[in-house]
Motif scaffolding. Structure first.
Motif, PDB file in Angstrom:
ATOM      1  N   ASP A  77     -17.113 -35.331  -9.188  1.00 47.06           N
ATOM      2  CA  ASP A  77     -18.311 -34.988  -9.957  1.00 47.06           C
ATOM      3  C   ASP A  77     -18.574 -33.488  -9.900  1.00 47.06           C
ATOM      4  O   ASP A  77     -18.813 -32.850 -10.931  1.00 47.06           O
ATOM      5  CB  ASP A  77     -19.505 -35.771  -9.406  1.00 47.06           C
ATOM      6  CG  ASP A  77     -20.745 -35.627 -10.251  1.00 47.06           C
ATOM      7  OD1 ASP A  77     -20.870 -36.354 -11.240  1.00 47.06           O
ATOM      8  OD2 ASP A  77     -21.598 -34.769  -9.922  1.00 47.06           O
ATOM      9  N   ALA A  78     -18.509 -32.917  -8.712  1.00 45.53           N
ATOM     10  CA  ALA A  78     -18.740 -31.474  -8.557  1.00 45.53           C
ATOM     11  C   ALA A  78     -17.690 -30.663  -9.303  1.00 45.53           C
ATOM     12  O   ALA A  78     -18.013 -29.679  -9.981  1.00 45.53           O
ATOM     13  CB  ALA A  78     -18.754 -31.102  -7.072  1.00 45.53           C
TER      14      ALA A  78
ATOM     15  N   ARG B 109     -18.220 -30.742 -13.180  1.00 46.52           N
ATOM     16  CA  ARG B 109     -19.380 -29.993 -13.682  1.00 46.52           C
ATOM     17  C   ARG B 109     -19.107 -28.499 -13.850  1.00 46.52           C
ATOM     18  O   ARG B 109     -19.792 -27.836 -14.618  1.00 46.52           O
ATOM     19  CB  ARG B 109     -20.551 -30.150 -12.716  1.00 46.52           C
ATOM     20  CG  ARG B 109     -21.102 -31.529 -12.658  1.00 46.52           C
ATOM     21  CD  ARG B 109     -22.071 -31.687 -11.482  1.00 46.52           C
ATOM     22  NE  ARG B 109     -22.700 -32.978 -11.533  1.00 46.52           N
ATOM     23  CZ  ARG B 109     -23.858 -33.224 -12.122  1.00 46.52           C
ATOM     24  NH1 ARG B 109     -24.529 -32.261 -12.689  1.00 46.52           N
ATOM     25  NH2 ARG B 109     -24.356 -34.433 -12.141  1.00 46.52           N
TER      26      ARG B 109
END
Length: 150
Positions: free
Chosen positions: A27-28, A31
């Protein structure tokens, strides 16, 4: 007004912490470099398609913090009929829906439209973001993660 209490099936992060941490890392990474408002629109839309109440709640809150308007959040489920979204956002939302609803496939038209608005690195990040939000949706829907909880 009495609300229906839907019990969670499990606390996924407690039961499978390695998997949870791996998805957090994905997820990080996904992004990185994406516009925060666009990022939240994509995550809200995928969560609407997947009917993930927890993620809809979570990402609409984050969208507001990123500066998104109530009107655009409300109209997101009907973005194709709304004039509130830019061509770039519309391309990202179309790709989000196509990549979320895989049995329909991702057409060349949808992919090429997204490629017109995002350079190759941004497009890769967008695809990774769509993959990630779909992973979160599937974990949270399956385990009945309760909206409003962390």
């Amino acid at each position: 007004m009495t609300t229906l209490q839907i019990p969670e099936r499990m606390n996924f992060s407690a039961v499978a912490p390695q998997v949870f941490k791996a998805v957090l890392a994905l997820d990080a990474a996904a992004r990185a470099g994406l516009d925060p408002v666009l990022l939240e629109l994509v995550q809200i839309r995928a969560s609407q398609v997947n009917r993930c109440a927890y993620c809809i709640d979570y990402h609409t809150s984050d969208a507001r913090k990123a500066g998104e308007t109530e009107e655009r959040i409300y109209q997101l489920s009907a973005w194709e009929e709304s004039s509130l979204y830019t061509e770039k956002e519309r391309a990202a939302l179309a790709l989000t829906e196509a990549a979320t609803l895989l049995p329909q496939g991702v057409s060349d038209e949808v992919y090429n439209e997204a490629a017109k608005h995002f350079d190759e690195k941004e497009l890769a990040q967008l695809i990774a973001l769509i993959v990630t939000v779909n992973a979160w949706n599937r974990m949270n829907v399956t385990t009945r993660k309760t909206p409003g909880t962390e």
